[in-house]
Design an enzyme around this catalytic site. Structure first.
Site, short mmCIF file in Angstrom:
data_model
loop_
_atom_site.label_atom_id
_atom_site.label_comp_id
_atom_site.label_asym_id
_atom_site.label_seq_id
_atom_site.Cartn_x
_atom_site.Cartn_y
_atom_site.Cartn_z
CB CYS A 1 -1.38 -26.76 5.28
SG CYS A 1 -1.26 -27.74 6.78
CB ALA B 1 -2.08 -21.77 7.52
CD GLU B 2 3.63 -22.25 2.74
OE1 GLU B 2 4.71 -21.94 2.20
OE2 GLU B 2 3.38 -23.39 3.16
CB THR B 3 -2.47 -18.33 1.16
OG1 THR B 3 -2.33 -19.47 0.32
CG2 THR B 3 -2.91 -17.12 0.35
#
Length: 133
Positions: free
Chosen positions: A54, A57-59
């Site tokens: 996660c 992915a968020e980065t």
């Protein structure tokens, strides 16, 4: 003038992104690619931690959203979802964030994370709010 990779790297210095070993290898508002080592980002069973997926992915999605937002604006994640398909126990995982919506106030990215054999480890979707600084 510093390259885009150098600028992104400097922005993430001494942050969670830096501590987890995430490296962004390609970045544009439409597509962001990055890698993360499995080693150091595992849970007690020796598998890649789902939270680490996660973070990757968020980065990647947030980087694309910030580039889409443009100068003088920021991107703030407001929703993330992730489905973990298989485990990874070594090597690098690679994430590719692809923009699916780029508006004035919201940007949404789909992120595919694969292992070194190209097998999908995680599918994620991130929506960021775009704000003035």
């Amino acid at each position: 003038m510093r390259s885009l990779k150098e600028q992104v790297s400097a922005m993430h210095r001494d942050t969670l992104v830096d501590r987890m070993g995430i490296e962004i290898t390609e970045a544009s508002p439409e597509r962001v690619v990055g890698t993360m080592p499995v080693e150091g980002n595992i849970q007690p069973y020796g598998l890649l931690h789902g939270g680490a997926s996660c973070v990757l992915a968020e980065t990647l999605g947030s980087t694309g959203a910030a580039m889409h937002a443009g100068a003088g604006r920021i991107a703030v994640g407001v929703e993330i979802s992730a489905t973990h398909h298989r485990s990874a126990t070594s090597g690098l995982v690679t994430g590719v964030a692809t923009r699916v919506h780029g508006g004035r106030t919201l940007a949404t990215y789909e992120i595919e994370i694969v292992d070194e054999q190209g097998r999908r480890v995680c599918s994620s979707r991130l929506t960021c709010m775009l704000r003035d600084t």
